[in-house]
Motif scaffolding. Sequence first.
Motif, short mmCIF file in Angstrom:
data_model
loop_
_atom_site.label_atom_id
_atom_site.label_comp_id
_atom_site.label_asym_id
_atom_site.label_seq_id
_atom_site.Cartn_x
_atom_site.Cartn_y
_atom_site.Cartn_z
N PHE A 168 0.88 -1.17 0.00
CA PHE A 168 0.00 0.00 0.00
C PHE A 168 0.91 1.21 0.00
O PHE A 168 1.61 1.48 0.97
CB PHE A 168 -0.87 -0.05 1.25
CG PHE A 168 -2.01 0.93 1.26
CD1 PHE A 168 -3.27 0.53 0.87
CD2 PHE A 168 -1.82 2.23 1.68
CE1 PHE A 168 -4.33 1.43 0.90
CE2 PHE A 168 -2.86 3.13 1.70
CZ PHE A 168 -4.13 2.73 1.31
N ARG A 169 0.92 1.94 -1.09
CA ARG A 169 1.83 3.09 -1.19
C ARG A 169 1.15 4.34 -0.64
O ARG A 169 -0.07 4.39 -0.51
CB ARG A 169 2.22 3.30 -2.65
CG ARG A 169 3.06 2.18 -3.20
CD ARG A 169 3.30 2.31 -4.69
NE ARG A 169 2.09 2.03 -5.45
CZ ARG A 169 2.01 2.14 -6.76
NH1 ARG A 169 3.04 2.54 -7.46
NH2 ARG A 169 0.87 1.85 -7.39
N LEU A 170 1.94 5.34 -0.37
CA LEU A 170 1.38 6.57 0.19
C LEU A 170 0.33 7.18 -0.75
O LEU A 170 -0.63 7.79 -0.31
CB LEU A 170 2.49 7.59 0.48
CG LEU A 170 3.46 7.20 1.59
CD1 LEU A 170 4.52 8.28 1.77
CD2 LEU A 170 2.74 6.97 2.91
N GLY A 171 0.54 6.97 -2.04
CA GLY A 171 -0.42 7.49 -3.01
C GLY A 171 -1.74 6.75 -3.02
O GLY A 171 -2.68 7.15 -3.69
N ASN A 175 -4.28 14.38 -6.04
CA ASN A 175 -3.94 13.85 -4.73
C ASN A 175 -2.44 13.60 -4.62
O ASN A 175 -1.78 13.36 -5.62
CB ASN A 175 -4.73 12.57 -4.45
CG ASN A 175 -6.10 12.87 -3.90
OD1 ASN A 175 -6.30 13.91 -3.26
ND2 ASN A 175 -7.06 12.00 -4.16
N ASN A 217 1.37 12.14 -3.90
CA ASN A 217 2.19 10.92 -4.04
C ASN A 217 1.75 9.98 -5.15
O ASN A 217 1.93 8.78 -5.06
CB ASN A 217 2.23 10.13 -2.72
CG ASN A 217 2.62 11.00 -1.56
OD1 ASN A 217 3.64 11.67 -1.61
ND2 ASN A 217 1.79 11.02 -0.53
N GLN A 218 1.13 10.50 -6.21
CA GLN A 218 0.69 9.59 -7.28
C GLN A 218 1.45 9.84 -8.57
O GLN A 218 1.59 10.93 -8.99
CB GLN A 218 -0.81 9.76 -7.52
CG GLN A 218 -1.59 9.21 -6.36
CD GLN A 218 -3.04 9.63 -6.41
OE1 GLN A 218 -3.42 10.49 -7.17
NE2 GLN A 218 -3.84 9.03 -5.54
N THR A 232 8.32 8.46 -11.29
CA THR A 232 7.95 8.99 -12.60
C THR A 232 8.14 10.50 -12.61
O THR A 232 8.21 11.12 -11.55
CB THR A 232 6.46 8.72 -12.92
OG1 THR A 232 5.67 9.35 -11.93
CG2 THR A 232 6.16 7.24 -12.94
N TYR A 288 7.08 14.85 -4.66
CA TYR A 288 7.01 13.61 -3.91
C TYR A 288 7.62 12.44 -4.66
O TYR A 288 7.57 11.32 -4.21
CB TYR A 288 5.56 13.29 -3.56
CG TYR A 288 4.61 13.50 -4.70
CD1 TYR A 288 4.51 12.55 -5.71
CD2 TYR A 288 3.85 14.66 -4.79
CE1 TYR A 288 3.67 12.75 -6.79
CE2 TYR A 288 2.99 14.87 -5.87
CZ TYR A 288 2.91 13.91 -6.86
OH TYR A 288 2.09 14.12 -7.92
N GLN A 289 8.17 12.69 -5.85
CA GLN A 289 8.76 11.60 -6.62
C GLN A 289 10.25 11.52 -6.37
O GLN A 289 10.95 12.51 -6.45
CB GLN A 289 8.51 11.80 -8.12
CG GLN A 289 7.08 11.63 -8.55
CD GLN A 289 6.62 10.17 -8.51
OE1 GLN A 289 7.37 9.26 -8.18
NE2 GLN A 289 5.35 9.97 -8.81
N GLU A 303 9.13 8.61 0.41
CA GLU A 303 8.63 7.26 0.11
C GLU A 303 9.60 6.44 -0.74
O GLU A 303 9.80 5.27 -0.49
CB GLU A 303 7.27 7.34 -0.58
CG GLU A 303 6.59 5.99 -0.64
CD GLU A 303 5.22 6.02 -1.27
OE1 GLU A 303 4.95 6.96 -2.03
OE2 GLU A 303 4.43 5.10 -1.00
#
Lengths: 625, 230
Positions: free
Chosen positions: A599-602, A622, A624-625, B48, B88-89, B218
Amino acid sequence: MKKIHYVSFLVLMWVGWSCNDQKFLDKDPTNILTNDKVWQSPNLVLTVLVDLYDRYPEVQSTEKWVEYANFDEAFASSAGEYYRHKNQEYNYDWWNYWDYGYLREMNLFIQKCTEATQLDEASKKRFLAEARYLRASFYFEEVKRMGGVPLILEPLQYDFSGDPTYLQYARAKESEIYDFVIAEMEAIKNDLPSDPNTKSRATKGLALATEARAALYAGSIAKYGVNTPQVTLPGGEVGIEASKATAYFQQSLKASEELIALGQYALYLKKPTDLSDNFASLFTDKSNNAEAIFVKDFKLKSGKTTDWTIINQPRSVAEEQQGGRLNPSLNLVQSFEKLDNTFATYAYTDASGANRYFSNPLELFAGRDARLAGTVILPGSQFKGKTVDIWAGYQLANNTVVSGDNFGARKVLPGKTTEEQVVGFDGPIDGLEFSAQTGFYVRKYQDPTVGSGQLGTRSEVWWIRYRYAEVLLNAAEAAFELGQNAKAAGYMNQVRKRAGFTKDLVAADLTFDRIVHERKVELAFENHILFDMKRWRLAHVVWNGNATDLTTQPGVATETSTRIFGLWPYKVYAPGTDQNGKWIFKKIIPSNVTNPHRFRLGNYYSLINEEIRSNNPKIVKNPNQ
Amino acid sequence: MKKYLILLLMGGLVTACKLDNYDPPASELSGRIVYKGEPIGVEYNNVTFELWEPGWGKKGSINVNVDQDGSYATKLFNGDYKLIIPSYQGPFKSIPNAETKSDTIPVQLRGSRTMDIEVIPYYMIRNATFSGGEKKVSAQFSIEKIITDASAKNIEEVALYISKTAFVDVRTNIASQVIKGADLKTMTGIQMQVTVPTITPAQNFVFARVKLKVSGVEDPIFSAIQKVTY
């Protein structure tokens, strides 16, 4: 000559047509009901409202069995669904929900109902409150899955000017949506009937239960959101300030206690002598069930029936050539406590690792939380009055196994001359769909009436969306978060007594892990796991993508649990020894469980797809995606 | 008669494709994510960046995946793109572009082009060496802290992963050793070791690399992947 005929005929037609007055064109349609007609009659308004009720959104339900197999609670024993256990990651668009068409219809309903002049005041008030309840529930579902969304409270109308920008609303803050849900529940609760026997329409009790749940969610997001600082957006569309947590918990506790004080609902306890059976009946008994607060109801021979029992019935007692799809995992099964309030894995081996022998497979599960046998069909237990046939094969004295690859397969055992059954009619057989591939079947919501497993009959067991035990656990959690441990223990003990625990928890026993655990076992397969794990910010910790072995600490909330394990019973065949005919158990991992879940933060807030964001540039993505 | 009809139909099928078709994108934009010319290893499919081409009716980005060794490649039409690495990447921060004074990097594409993207990682794994033998794989490496100002972050954990295939990270490893950041005694000459489990079908090699996870970020940083015989 012919031509003249035609021409005169045409002229005649034209004349005949034009002669008619306006009334001819202004006929009432016979195949649809117009607005004016509908808003005169409470019965017709109810039919409109029923459609809105029917579209109540949810992720997991007894109508969507396979959604239960996405996490670590259950295995999907169905050929087309194994991918759920092979996936490494959840796509960012899983669980996304953006149904503004539904919202518009609710807004239209509210607008028209407010304007209606021919309805009596009492029904009008109730209809309005119900529609507002559903609208708030819609926003609650949106905020759970997507975070803050545009808060639109009136039907929007496009003016065909070519410029739709005035219809583009930005996302509200996550806290604003929760505040809206809480405020709506407060506003409508006294307009709704305070009647515990109304289960499938909104009531005062339901409004309070929803308020308690929503405020609890908001409070825990505020409190535990600090653990995932990346899961926020600068505009507050995702994430709630930590300072708001206490107020939300207080609000939640207040709503729960108001509901409890109504005194209308109680824990289901019709079979106090068999608490496991009692727990199973709680979900299937529809007469005078004081625990259910809000349900989706079904009725035989009405076209509105459910196939949960057809899909999940044990294969050996099945009324069709199918069933057995949802197999609860050992991860879940070992989470049920022992009756002395301690946690333990199953002792199927002794300290040296050698097999322990049981004369009945149920012995291994004895002395556990009564909810275990009420939630799960264990090997050796009964369903519809018949003992299920879950055993994986014969274990011989030389430690080899004789088994088959089909339900109840037959083979000749060494030293014998005739074939006999070497594997259960329920399996478990690895990779064979409908067999109990984890060694367990699901019991919750399975209908014990004859015919419920037949395609031609189906079942009318309802699906409970809110029930009293959850309210008690909400109250316990809110009280715990406010530091009122004694009060929290009191609420929790009510639920635990019904599960067979005789020793009460005291204030000092209460920990966050206890709260997490109690909800896990009480509310398994009830559409809570995903949202609970999200609001506690535990999802990325527990489903972290590490292929670890099954935890030995089932009571610890942060233990990794990314793969589904099973526990298979075997019969021992060793003539001449004491062990002959006894049972042993082996822990397995189904071969279709090839990858751990991650389960990722996104995943905390689902993807708002590009189409939506492109149509309305004010919608932010949203994180972290 | 029938024969002619079939022939006619077939002819239609053959030619029909030509009319409404256009060439696929042919210009390739490729390169690596680097810090001072050294590529930064990441997880596959999880890092990405976005390419935007302004001027079209609908807004939407072209997402480009960064491979395990920090490289990327994408086929595009010629045009003027804006490249953005969302904050965040990746285990790094992007460097403000001199031209746009922001994190947006303008990319003019006229035919294929190689472009390395310079970023600042929180840490770098230095001098990672791997060796194998006696059913064990060992690694030795050092860590260099790159970002040391107010936005510096701690190490959450370091780990050594081995895998059957050349995809090596938390998802695909067959054995790992993890050291929590708090237990990390030194930043130089860190040694880690894992025992190789039985692999079926048998193979006498594994792929190994070292991970460094920064707390509050992350995506972890990785060393280069190495094939190790044991």
